[in-house]
Design a protein around this motif. Structure first.
Motif, short mmCIF file in Angstrom:
data_model
loop_
_atom_site.label_atom_id
_atom_site.label_comp_id
_atom_site.label_asym_id
_atom_site.label_seq_id
_atom_site.Cartn_x
_atom_site.Cartn_y
_atom_site.Cartn_z
N THR A 53 14.06 -14.92 45.54
CA THR A 53 14.57 -15.34 44.24
C THR A 53 13.46 -15.93 43.38
OG1 THR A 53 16.72 -15.80 45.23
CG2 THR A 53 16.28 -16.80 43.09
N ALA A 54 12.54 -16.71 43.99
CA ALA A 54 11.46 -17.33 43.24
C ALA A 54 10.47 -16.31 42.69
CB ALA A 54 10.73 -18.34 44.12
N LEU A 55 10.44 -15.12 43.22
CA LEU A 55 9.53 -14.08 42.74
C LEU A 55 10.14 -13.22 41.65
CD1 LEU A 55 8.06 -12.90 46.19
CD2 LEU A 55 6.98 -14.38 44.49
N SER A 56 11.41 -13.46 41.32
CA SER A 56 12.08 -12.65 40.30
C SER A 56 11.47 -12.93 38.92
CB SER A 56 13.57 -12.94 40.27
OG SER A 56 14.20 -12.28 39.20
N PRO A 57 11.09 -11.89 38.18
CA PRO A 57 10.55 -12.11 36.82
C PRO A 57 11.51 -12.85 35.90
CG PRO A 57 10.12 -9.88 37.57
CD PRO A 57 11.04 -10.49 38.56
N ILE A 58 12.82 -12.61 36.11
CA ILE A 58 13.80 -13.30 35.26
C ILE A 58 13.70 -14.80 35.46
CG2 ILE A 58 16.26 -13.62 34.85
CD1 ILE A 58 16.67 -10.71 35.71
N ILE A 59 13.53 -15.23 36.69
CA ILE A 59 13.43 -16.65 36.99
C ILE A 59 12.12 -17.21 36.44
CG2 ILE A 59 13.35 -18.38 38.84
CD1 ILE A 59 16.09 -17.08 38.51
N GLU A 61 10.03 -16.06 34.05
CA GLU A 61 9.94 -16.04 32.58
C GLU A 61 10.89 -17.05 31.96
OE1 GLU A 61 10.66 -12.03 31.42
OE2 GLU A 61 8.82 -11.24 32.34
N GLY A 62 12.08 -17.17 32.54
CA GLY A 62 13.06 -18.11 31.99
C GLY A 62 12.59 -19.55 32.10
N ILE A 63 12.02 -19.91 33.28
CA ILE A 63 11.53 -21.27 33.47
C ILE A 63 10.27 -21.50 32.63
CG2 ILE A 63 10.61 -22.91 35.16
CD1 ILE A 63 13.59 -22.45 35.41
N ALA A 64 9.41 -20.49 32.55
CA ALA A 64 8.16 -20.65 31.80
C ALA A 64 8.41 -20.83 30.30
CB ALA A 64 7.26 -19.44 32.05
N SER A 65 9.43 -20.13 29.75
CA SER A 65 9.72 -20.24 28.31
C SER A 65 10.43 -21.55 27.98
CB SER A 65 10.59 -19.05 27.88
OG SER A 65 11.85 -19.08 28.53
N GLY A 66 11.11 -22.11 28.94
CA GLY A 66 11.85 -23.35 28.73
C GLY A 66 13.12 -23.15 27.95
N LYS A 67 13.49 -21.85 27.71
CA LYS A 67 14.70 -21.56 26.95
C LYS A 67 15.77 -21.06 27.92
CE LYS A 67 12.16 -20.26 22.78
NZ LYS A 67 11.89 -19.20 21.80
N ASP A 68 16.94 -21.62 27.82
CA ASP A 68 18.07 -21.25 28.69
C ASP A 68 19.00 -20.34 27.92
OD1 ASP A 68 19.93 -20.99 30.65
OD2 ASP A 68 20.64 -23.06 30.58
N SER A 71 20.39 -16.03 31.24
CA SER A 71 20.00 -14.93 32.12
C SER A 71 19.79 -15.39 33.56
CB SER A 71 18.71 -14.27 31.57
OG SER A 71 17.67 -15.24 31.50
N ILE A 72 19.25 -16.61 33.69
CA ILE A 72 19.03 -17.12 35.04
C ILE A 72 20.36 -17.36 35.76
CG2 ILE A 72 18.12 -19.05 36.37
CD1 ILE A 72 15.89 -19.30 34.33
N GLN A 73 21.32 -17.92 35.05
CA GLN A 73 22.63 -18.19 35.64
C GLN A 73 23.31 -16.90 36.06
OE1 GLN A 73 24.07 -20.91 36.61
NE2 GLN A 73 26.04 -19.97 37.16
N THR A 74 23.20 -15.89 35.18
CA THR A 74 23.79 -14.59 35.52
C THR A 74 23.14 -14.00 36.76
OG1 THR A 74 24.25 -14.17 33.18
CG2 THR A 74 24.25 -12.27 34.66
N PHE A 75 21.80 -14.13 36.84
CA PHE A 75 21.08 -13.62 38.01
C PHE A 75 21.50 -14.34 39.29
CE2 PHE A 75 17.43 -13.74 40.89
CZ PHE A 75 17.16 -12.39 41.04
N VAL A 91 18.51 -23.18 40.63
CA VAL A 91 17.20 -22.93 40.03
C VAL A 91 16.96 -24.03 39.00
CG1 VAL A 91 15.75 -21.36 38.69
CG2 VAL A 91 17.33 -20.45 40.40
N ALA A 92 15.84 -24.73 39.18
CA ALA A 92 15.54 -25.85 38.26
C ALA A 92 14.05 -25.88 37.97
CB ALA A 92 15.98 -27.17 38.89
N ASP A 93 13.72 -26.50 36.83
CA ASP A 93 12.30 -26.64 36.51
C ASP A 93 11.72 -27.82 37.27
OD1 ASP A 93 13.20 -28.92 35.23
OD2 ASP A 93 13.00 -28.07 33.21
#
Length: 527
Positions: A53-59, A61-68, A71-75, A91-93
């Motif tokens: 899960t930690a290697l998923s690009p969705i996770i 990119e979502g954490i790196a952008s800081g914008k919720d 997509s992360i919740q759906t994943f 999943v948390a920052d």
């Protein structure tokens, strides 16, 4: 009180305990191994989930952008739906703000636990057990890294401890079922085994078998008959010392074929025919024996062997003669014949020396002597067998230089109808004992006086001698007691048996140096 168990109960209890113990230990060990394996697999699977899960690009990119943007919740929701063993995912920052959670209403809130610091601060991947918003759980943590390896946050996946407890309970329940099922099979097997063993032992307990074995050994050692037993293959299974003596065997022949040890035996024929062979005579080493051969049949009416018993016929004949009194009469007649031959030799000697006057005088003296002795006996004893016995004994006394006297009060017609053989046993043994005593003592004037009278509805039988006397007469009538070398000690014992059969009285008057008097009184014939 100590509880005494039977053989079947001992076997059943032992087998049941062993089965329950072995099944319980093996199943318990297997159950513990399975639980440990389940926990290890669960831990490894949880680690794999968070790593992937930690290697998923969705996770990332979502954490790196800081914008919720959701997509992360759906994943997270889709991922968890495909994982049966995962009860919670987060999943948390790195500040602990949730971007994804099993419960969507908790997205945006702070991570409540405090065991995520190793993932955020040090970038470790690990497993811990701790409390959470859904309950205590075993959970795995791993950091979320960008392309440069910078820690952006963490992923947590866990399984509630309640789920693990339920899995363990299922395993324990199955373990218990296996133990109960195995114990049930073991109990049935134990009962069958104990029944089979008990039946093969003819329902005897071990202590009964031990007692029977000891009794069997005692009986075999005590009997004077030879005994040989064989199995269905005609091999010897038992032989006692007497049989070894008859067959002159020195080594142990157990297990050897009967034909090799005793070729004349009828036991092989008994095995083939199943019929007993009785009163079979064998000639064994200059000895004639009589044998009885019978088959051995078990409780299922199956022939499993045979047994043979045999004894010396000569000894049987001697015992029969002694019990019936025949020997007493034969000895008396033999003594008379021997004395008559001696007198004939004397007469022949006078004739050869042409001393006719001496021969006539000798014949006259013999005639007078015989007439005196025989006429007294015949005039007073009207039973022919007893008269013959007394005449023979008187002649034997004359040979042994013993003065013979028939009491003047003697008179016997067997008015009480007493068995003649019984009279021969009683009177003959008394006279024989008196003659044996006087023949072995050194005094010069030896005397035997006999009284037999059955007048006045009472039999009186008495034999007196002037021998050395008896110090203790109490053991005289015991079976096997004897003071004579080579004697079996049956004579006076048989006398006592006859007296007891007629409910008579048996009396002994004796003292050292005063001779002995044996007396029997019988009131009527009651046998």
């Amino acid at each position: 009180m100590r509880l005494k168990l039977k053989l079947a109960q001992k076997i059943s209890l032992l087998v049941i305990v062993l089965i329950i113990f072995s099944i319980g230990i093996s199943v318990s060990i297997s159950g513990q191994w399975y639980i440990q394996r389940m926990e290890d697999n669960l831990e490894q699977n949880t680690l794999n989930v968070v790593k992937i899960t930690a290697l998923s690009p969705i996770i990332i990119e979502g954490i790196a952008s800081g914008k919720d943007d959701g997509s992360i919740q759906t994943f997270i929701e889709k991922t968890q739906q495909s994982l049966e063993q995962i009860d919670v995912m987060v999943v948390a920052d790195k500040n602990g703000i949730r971007y994804g959670h099993t419960k969507s209403d908790r997205v945006g809130e702070m991570f409540s636990a405090e065991d995520n610091d190793r993932a955020v601060l040090y970038g470790e991947t690990y497993v811990s057990v701790g409390p959470g918003t859904l309950g205590d759980s075993m959970r795995a943590f791993t950091p979320i890294l960008d392309a440069d390896g910078t820690i952006l946050g963490f992923v947590m996946a866990g399984t509630l401890l309640d789920s693990i407890v339920v899995a363990k309970q299922v395993i324990y329940f199955m373990t218990l079922l296996f133990i109960l099922a195995g114990s049930g099979v073991g109990i049935l097997g134990a009962l069958f085994l104990s029944h089979f063993v008990k039946k093969s032992l003819l329902n005897y307990e071990p202590e009964d078998i031990a007692r029977l074995y000891l009794e069997n050994q005692g009986i075999l050692a005590a009997v004077h008959e030879g005994v040989i037993a064989i199995d269905q293959n005609a091999k010897i299974t038992l032989i006692n010392d007497t049989a070894r003596q008859y067959l002159m065997l020195k080594e142990n022949c157990i297990g050897q074929p009967i034909q090799e040890v005793f070729p004349l035996s009828k036991l092989p024929e008994v095995l083939e025919s199943g019929e007993p062979a009785l009163n079979v005579q064998y000639a064994l080493n200059e000895r004639i024996v009589v044998s009885n051969n019978v088959p051995i049949i078990n409780d299922k009416h199956i022939q499993v062997g045979g047994v043979s018993s045999f004894r010396d016929q000569t000894e049987m004949t001697k015992l029969a003669e002694e019990m019936t009194g025949v020997k007493k009469i034969v000895d008396s007649l033999r003594a008379t014949t021997h004395e008559f031959k001696n007198k004939l030799h004397v007469i022949l000697g006078f004739i050869e020396m042409d001393q006719k006057a001496a021969a006539k005088e000798y014949i006259g003296n013999i005639n007078n002597e015989l007439q005196e002795t025989i006429s007294v006996i015949l005039n007073n004893i009207h039973e022919p067998t007893i008269a013959a016995l007394l005449i023979g004994k008187s002649q034997r006394c004359h040979e042994l230089k013993i003065q013979w006297t028939l009491d003047e009060n003697s008179f016997f017609s067997n008015s009480l109808d007493i068995n003649v053989n019984s009279l021969v046993i009683m009177l003959g043994n008394f006279i024989d004992n008196a003659m044996d005593e006087l023949d072995t003592c050194s005094q010069s004037n030896k005397l035997i006086e006999v009284l037999i009278n059955d007048e006045a509805d009472r039999l009186i039988l008495q034999v007196k001698d002037n021998g050395r006397g008896i110090k203790d007469s109490s053991p005289l009538f015991e079976k096997g007691f004897t003071s004579k070398e080579g004697s079996r000690g049956y004579g006076l014992y048989l006398v006592k048996e006859q007296v007891d059969a007629y409910q008579g009285k048996l009396m002994v008057d004796s003292a050292p140096g005063k001779g002995s008097c044996f007396r029997i009184e019988i009131e009527g014939a009651r046998k």
